[in-house]
Scaffold this motif. Structure first.
Motif, short mmCIF file in Angstrom:
data_model
loop_
_atom_site.label_atom_id
_atom_site.label_comp_id
_atom_site.label_asym_id
_atom_site.label_seq_id
_atom_site.Cartn_x
_atom_site.Cartn_y
_atom_site.Cartn_z
N ALA A 173 -7.17 39.25 27.66
CA ALA A 173 -6.89 39.49 26.25
C ALA A 173 -5.65 38.72 25.81
N SER A 174 -4.63 38.71 26.65
CA SER A 174 -3.42 37.96 26.34
C SER A 174 -3.69 36.47 26.34
N LEU A 177 -5.42 35.29 23.22
CA LEU A 177 -4.51 35.13 22.09
C LEU A 177 -3.73 33.83 22.21
N TYR A 229 0.11 38.89 15.72
CA TYR A 229 1.06 39.30 16.77
C TYR A 229 1.41 40.79 16.63
N TYR A 232 -1.40 42.68 18.00
CA TYR A 232 -1.42 42.59 19.46
C TYR A 232 -0.44 43.59 20.08
N PHE A 235 -2.01 46.91 19.85
CA PHE A 235 -3.11 46.94 20.82
C PHE A 235 -2.59 47.18 22.23
N GLN A 236 -1.47 46.54 22.57
CA GLN A 236 -0.93 46.62 23.93
C GLN A 236 -0.24 47.95 24.21
N ILE A 342 3.21 34.22 24.39
CA ILE A 342 2.59 34.72 23.16
C ILE A 342 3.66 34.97 22.10
N CYS A 346 3.13 32.95 18.79
CA CYS A 346 2.63 33.76 17.68
C CYS A 346 3.72 34.45 16.87
#
Length: 413
Positions: A173-174, A177, A229, A232, A235-236, A342, A346
């Motif tokens: 997933a990372s 991105l 971002y 994300y 999400f994390q 990331i 991002c």
């Protein structure tokens, strides 16, 4: 003492003084660190825990040499030597925080503090109109994290453990991105190189005088990346945190080394913040002396931005990530390396584009074609290596080989 049905069975559990503590009292209890090592024990371990800390003597030498305008070579040497023990201390503080906060949150904190140097240097260069230095240093930071730091971590960890295990789904997933952010750099380059509107510039370097269309693409993309971002992070940390936890594997005899709590949570947090501030100053002194030192040896300016500056800025993350891999904590290693990349791609780069828009500097997401290709192949290799959720020293050697090839290429650019 008489009791009734409403009386608590345990006085401590039902005491109003424990259920209704004031905010001030809660803060005091947190700072005291009840059931944790005291502040004196924490600081003793932090500063006297290893002979390696004798190198801290270079911190005052770095400050003195910079403020007294000593030779640039001395400023470079003292600042570099000062960052080495500071990076080790940053890793120790992060490791101690991971006991209470968990590996995902600690990795996120470490990546955030590590990228503070890139933000400071990037804004300073942006305000001075050094747009190419901004672009090359940001590109170099991404390459340094996903190739050099991750490669060294896999290599060092593989020498201590036959195989490292991390959650492949979360890593993918990372990495996906990262692929998206890489594509957002390909589109401006393709627009500037292939379309008639994109090629209508009035100077040799399109990054110095971009067209209105290129500015619109870059600034619009920057705002979208900032939104992605933020999603994300949610999400994390909130909706899918299980994807970033190391899976259990009964076939693997290696178990992560448990960290012994030697510091209180508050003491570790204060230490992490303090060391990060000192690293930022030392890194700034080092950066300011690199160009003058490099001129004497005819080092290309692009090489300075892509290779030298990121190595300095990522020194703390480098040591921390390698150390975590050696302790078989690969989930934290992945969070630091991929998460930091990331954040740069991002968050930091789009943020600098927006800041440039505000201060009147035409910074865009248009990198040179060679730089875009280098980033694309690097992200492609990282995706291939982490998709199975396992690592070994051979994968680390592959990443380091690609980084050295790229460094040679930029040396002769």
């Amino acid at each position: 003492m008489t009791t009734s049905e409403s009386s608590p069975l345990l006085e401590n559990g039902g005491s109003p003084s424990h259920r209704h503590l004031s905010l001030t009292r809660r803060v005091v209890n947190f700072m005291k660190g009840e059931d944790e090592p005291s502040w004196a024990e924490s600081l003793k371990f932090f500063f006297l825990g290893t002979w390696f800390n004798i190198l801290l003597v270079f911190i005052p030498l770095s400050f003195i040499s910079h403020n007294l305008d000593w030779d640039a070579g001395l400023v470079f040497l003292f600042s570099f030597m000062a960052i080495v023990p500071l990076a080790k201390l940053l890793g120790e503080a992060t490791d101690q925080l991971s006991i209470k906060l968990g590996e995902t949150m600690s990795g996120l904190l470490n990546a955030s503090f590590g990228n503070a140097v890139e933000i400071i240097v990037g804004v300073a260069a942006l305000l001075n109109g050094q747009l190419r230095i901004v672009q090359t240093s940001m590109l170099g930071s991404i390459l340094s994290n996903i190739l050099l730091v991750l490669g060294c971590s896999f290599l060092a960890g593989g020498l201590y453990h036959e195989e490292g295990i991390f959650n492949g789904t979360g890593a993918q997933a990372s990495a996906s991105l990262m692929t998206l952010s890489c594509i957002t750099l390909v589109i401006p380059a393709a627009y500037a190189s292939t379309t008639e509107a994109g090629m209508q510039n009035y100077c040799d370097d399109a990054s110095e005088c971009p067209t209105a269309g290129l500015l619109l693409i870059s600034r619009g993309t920057a705002m979208l990346l900032l939104g992605v971002y933020c999603a994300y992070i949610w999400f994390q940390l909130k909706t899918h945190p299980k994807l970033f936890i190391t899976p259990t594997d009964e076939s693997n005899n290696e178990v992560p080394e448990e960290t012994v709590p030697r510091m209180g949570t508050a003491a570790a947090g204060v230490a992490l913040l303090s060391v990060t501030v000192v690293i930022a100053f030392c890194a700034e002194y080092l950066v300011s002396s690199i160009e003058e030192t490099a001129v004497r040896y005819s080092i290309p300016k692009v090489f300075i931005g892509v290779v030298l500056l990121p190595i300095v800025g990522n020194a703390a993350e480098h040591v921390t990530s390698v150390w975590m891999a050696m302790k078989n904590k690969y989930e934290l290693t992945i969070t630091i390396c991929i998460g930091s990349s990331i954040q740069i791609a991002c968050f930091v780069v789009p943020l600098l584009v927006i800041v440039g828009w505000i201060v009147g500097q035409p910074l865009t997401l248009h990198f040179h074609n060679f730089e875009t290709i280098v980033l694309f192949v690097s992200v492609f290799l990282v995706n291939l290596l982490i998709m199975d959720g396992r690592s070994n020293y051979m994968e680390g050697l592959m990443l380091l080989t690609l980084y050295l090839v790229i460094a040679i290429a930029f040396w002769v650019t």
